[in-house]
Design a protein around this motif. Structure first.
Motif, short mmCIF file in Angstrom:
data_model
loop_
_atom_site.label_atom_id
_atom_site.label_comp_id
_atom_site.label_asym_id
_atom_site.label_seq_id
_atom_site.Cartn_x
_atom_site.Cartn_y
_atom_site.Cartn_z
N SER A 21 0.83 -1.21 0.00
CA SER A 21 0.00 0.00 0.00
C SER A 21 0.86 1.26 0.00
N SER A 65 -7.08 1.38 3.09
CA SER A 65 -7.53 0.86 1.79
C SER A 65 -8.50 1.82 1.09
N PHE A 67 -7.68 3.13 -2.60
CA PHE A 67 -8.56 2.91 -3.76
C PHE A 67 -9.00 4.24 -4.37
N THR A 68 -9.30 5.21 -3.51
CA THR A 68 -9.68 6.53 -3.99
C THR A 68 -8.52 7.17 -4.73
N VAL A 91 -6.02 5.71 -6.32
CA VAL A 91 -5.81 5.07 -7.63
C VAL A 91 -6.83 5.59 -8.64
N GLY A 92 -8.09 5.69 -8.22
CA GLY A 92 -9.12 6.19 -9.12
C GLY A 92 -8.88 7.63 -9.54
#
Length: 167
Positions: free
Chosen positions: A10, A129, A133-134, A136-137
């Protein structure tokens, strides 16, 4: 053991996201060169580019007073301009904001504000996480949007010349 590997993974993903956002903000700063108020917009994108680059070099930099003060000042000033631009877009009833220069400026500043707020205190420990994830988007979105507008020239047909000649 797997938890430690997950944390390391991460952190790597977080640093890579910051590298690409640094690259994006640097590119956004560069394309402002033809803009009538180029200096203002080049600084507006160069500061987050530098801050993101520092994170990809050393994640704990977000915990230093200097990094936080620069980021906080940039977020404060950008937020004021986001509200002013947003109010102007609302007042004029513009719905397709990417077709208007003010809409692109609004979106760019909103992106810098949101990204710097996500980066805040990311050096304290493992990046969660949800944030990952945010991140990466958000990292993928501006590059895809830029390519989409670059490929579809008819979408840029009404843009002023200084918005279409930098790249």
């Amino acid at each position: 053991m797997t938890n430690k590997k997950t944390m390391q993974f991460s952190q790597i993903v977080w640093r890579v996201c910051n590298f690409f956002m640094s690259l994006f903000f640097a590119l956004a700063s560069y394309v402002q060169i033809n803009d009538p108020d180029a200096v203002l917009w080049m600084i507006a994108y160069a500061i987050p580019a530098g801050l993101c680059f520092l994170i990809c070099c050393q994640q704990q930099i977000t915990e230093t007073l200097l990094w936080r003060r620069i980021a906080d000042l940039h977020v404060l000033v950008s937020t004021v301009f986001v509200f002013l631009l947003g109010w102007n877009l609302h007042k004029v009833k513009i719905t397709n904001i990417f077709q208007q220069e003010e809409g692109r400026e609004f979106s760019g500043l909103l992106l810098t504000v949101f990204w710097l707020l996500m980066c805040r205190h990311s050096g304290r420990g493992a990046v969660g996480s949800l944030r990952l994830f945010t991140a990466v988007g958000i990292t993928v979105f501006p590059f895809i949007a830029w390519m989409y507008y670059y490929i579809n020239t008819e979408l840029r047909s009404d843009w002023p010349e200084h918005c279409t000649t930098a790249i």
